[in-house]
Design a protein around this motif. Structure first.
Motif, PDB file in Angstrom:
ATOM      1  N   ALA A  93       0.836  -1.207   0.000  1.00  0.00           N
ATOM      2  CA  ALA A  93       0.000   0.000   0.000  1.00  0.00           C
ATOM      3  C   ALA A  93       0.869   1.254   0.000  1.00  0.00           C
ATOM      4  O   ALA A  93       0.582   2.230  -0.705  1.00  0.00           O
ATOM      5  CB  ALA A  93      -0.932  -0.010   1.210  1.00  0.00           C
ATOM      6  N   VAL A  94       1.953   1.225   0.775  1.00  0.00           N
ATOM      7  CA  VAL A  94       2.863   2.368   0.837  1.00  0.00           C
ATOM      8  C   VAL A  94       3.609   2.528  -0.483  1.00  0.00           C
ATOM      9  O   VAL A  94       3.761   3.648  -0.992  1.00  0.00           O
ATOM     10  CB  VAL A  94       3.850   2.206   1.998  1.00  0.00           C
ATOM     11  CG1 VAL A  94       4.878   3.331   1.994  1.00  0.00           C
ATOM     12  CG2 VAL A  94       3.099   2.201   3.333  1.00  0.00           C
ATOM     13  N   LEU A  95       4.083   1.430  -1.043  1.00  0.00           N
ATOM     14  CA  LEU A  95       4.807   1.504  -2.316  1.00  0.00           C
ATOM     15  C   LEU A  95       3.917   2.044  -3.427  1.00  0.00           C
ATOM     16  O   LEU A  95       4.367   2.815  -4.286  1.00  0.00           O
ATOM     17  CB  LEU A  95       5.347   0.123  -2.690  1.00  0.00           C
ATOM     18  CG  LEU A  95       6.389  -0.473  -1.738  1.00  0.00           C
ATOM     19  CD1 LEU A  95       6.843  -1.848  -2.241  1.00  0.00           C
ATOM     20  CD2 LEU A  95       7.583   0.455  -1.576  1.00  0.00           C
ATOM     21  N   ASP A  96       2.638   1.646  -3.437  1.00  0.00           N
ATOM     22  CA  ASP A  96       1.707   2.165  -4.444  1.00  0.00           C
ATOM     23  C   ASP A  96       1.568   3.676  -4.322  1.00  0.00           C
ATOM     24  O   ASP A  96       1.513   4.392  -5.331  1.00  0.00           O
ATOM     25  CB  ASP A  96       0.333   1.503  -4.279  1.00  0.00           C
ATOM     26  CG  ASP A  96       0.321   0.054  -4.748  1.00  0.00           C
ATOM     27  OD1 ASP A  96       1.262  -0.343  -5.454  1.00  0.00           O
ATOM     28  OD2 ASP A  96      -0.637  -0.661  -4.401  1.00  0.00           O
ATOM     29  N   THR A  97       1.525   4.171  -3.093  1.00  0.00           N
ATOM     30  CA  THR A  97       1.421   5.617  -2.887  1.00  0.00           C
ATOM     31  C   THR A  97       2.692   6.318  -3.346  1.00  0.00           C
ATOM     32  O   THR A  97       2.641   7.380  -3.972  1.00  0.00           O
ATOM     33  CB  THR A  97       1.154   5.929  -1.401  1.00  0.00           C
ATOM     34  OG1 THR A  97      -0.086   5.334  -1.012  1.00  0.00           O
ATOM     35  CG2 THR A  97       1.084   7.428  -1.161  1.00  0.00           C
ATOM     36  N   LEU A  98       3.849   5.721  -3.049  1.00  0.00           N
ATOM     37  CA  LEU A  98       5.119   6.310  -3.472  1.00  0.00           C
ATOM     38  C   LEU A  98       5.265   6.315  -4.989  1.00  0.00           C
ATOM     39  O   LEU A  98       6.027   7.122  -5.538  1.00  0.00           O
ATOM     40  CB  LEU A  98       6.280   5.549  -2.827  1.00  0.00           C
ATOM     41  CG  LEU A  98       6.481   5.816  -1.331  1.00  0.00           C
ATOM     42  CD1 LEU A  98       7.431   4.784  -0.731  1.00  0.00           C
ATOM     43  CD2 LEU A  98       7.007   7.225  -1.099  1.00  0.00           C
ATOM     44  N   ASP A  99       4.553   5.441  -5.671  1.00  0.00           N
ATOM     45  CA  ASP A  99       4.587   5.411  -7.139  1.00  0.00           C
ATOM     46  C   ASP A  99       3.848   6.587  -7.753  1.00  0.00           C
ATOM     47  O   ASP A  99       4.115   6.967  -8.899  1.00  0.00           O
ATOM     48  CB  ASP A  99       3.945   4.115  -7.653  1.00  0.00           C
ATOM     49  CG  ASP A  99       4.881   2.921  -7.542  1.00  0.00           C
ATOM     50  OD1 ASP A  99       6.114   3.131  -7.522  1.00  0.00           O
ATOM     51  OD2 ASP A  99       4.383   1.785  -7.465  1.00  0.00           O
ATOM     52  N   THR A 100       2.917   7.176  -6.997  1.00  0.00           N
ATOM     53  CA  THR A 100       2.030   8.178  -7.593  1.00  0.00           C
ATOM     54  C   THR A 100       2.042   9.527  -6.895  1.00  0.00           C
ATOM     55  O   THR A 100       1.409  10.472  -7.369  1.00  0.00           O
ATOM     56  CB  THR A 100       0.584   7.657  -7.592  1.00  0.00           C
ATOM     57  OG1 THR A 100       0.180   7.378  -6.241  1.00  0.00           O
ATOM     58  CG2 THR A 100       0.466   6.381  -8.411  1.00  0.00           C
ATOM     59  N   SER A 101       2.754   9.634  -5.763  1.00  0.00           N
ATOM     60  CA  SER A 101       2.679  10.884  -5.003  1.00  0.00           C
ATOM     61  C   SER A 101       4.026  11.223  -4.377  1.00  0.00           C
ATOM     62  O   SER A 101       4.789  10.333  -4.008  1.00  0.00           O
ATOM     63  CB  SER A 101       1.615  10.756  -3.904  1.00  0.00           C
ATOM     64  OG  SER A 101       1.606  11.906  -3.072  1.00  0.00           O
TER      65      SER A 101
END
Length: 222
Positions: A93-101
């Motif tokens: 979940a954190v990595l997905d956020t770091l991919d987009t923000s």
């Protein structure tokens, strides 16, 4: 995490000054079986307005590098845990956020919500920037509690050192002191103030951790 788990509403305070020496962009990872061995996981952060920068305005210096660091260190510390499946869901979940923000507040919020979800918490999450309040610290918190219809305010040891209960009394909202147990023989509570909740999740798993938090003395509201 224990305080959030005991509450049924979390208001994310993003419209206040970013604190460079706080935990808004970093966490302590503790080793499995040896929580005294620790390492900071820090996301280098740019403050576009210097010290007055609000939490919501803070930005990652290099989101791609931060992503690699988060994935590497979390796998290094907890990849051998028998509860890795639950930890991996939080990590992804954190990595997905770091991919987009590149928003530091967004990463912090995502990581916390993912941890709470792993423990079965089903409370409400709100953003303070969307709720009008006064600017004084205690008045701001009391106004947030009142505007959201909250019946109590849980206050940890840090907040108790400065909180003025007057504004809460004016709204008819009791302030409940929140303390974690002091037990030198229980690693969960012995290290609770010094390590990321990822360590506890990795050590005993989501079900056992949720049970321990729910059983904490004074966890239930009166």
């Amino acid at each position: 995490m224990a305080k959030l788990f005991a509450a049924d509403r979390w208001i994310v305070l993003t419209d206040v000054q970013f604190a460079q020496r706080d935990f808004q962009h970093r966490a302590r990872l503790a080793a499995l079986g040896d929580p005294g061995r620790q390492q900071w996981l820090t996301l280098p952060t740019h403050l576009p307005h210097g010290r007055p920068t609000l939490i919501s305005q803070a930005r990652l210096v290099d989101p791609c590098r931060s992503r690699r660091t988060v994935e590497l260190l979390v796998r290094q510390y907890y990849g051998r845990s028998r509860h890795w499946g639950a930890v991996r869901e939080v990590l992804e979940a954190v990595l997905d956020t770091l991919d987009t923000s590149e928003c530091v507040a967004g990463v912090a919020k995502t990581s916390t919500i993912a941890l709470l979800a792993a423990l079965g918490w089903s409370g409400e999450v709100l953003d303070s920037s969307e709720i009008p309040t006064r600017q004084n610290r205690s008045e701001r918190l009391a106004d947030l509690a009142a505007a959201t219809g909250s019946t109590h305010y849980l206050c940890g040891p840090g907040g108790l050192r400065y909180l003025d209960v007057g504004p809460f009394d004016a709204h008819g909202i009791p302030v409940l002191p929140f303390h974690t147990p002091v037990d030198a023989d229980d690693p969960l509570w012995q290290w609770s103030r010094w390590t990321s909740s990822l360590w506890a999740l990795s050590e005993i798993g989501p079900g056992a951790l949720a049970n321990r938090l729910a059983a904490r003395p004074g966890a239930a509201l009166p």
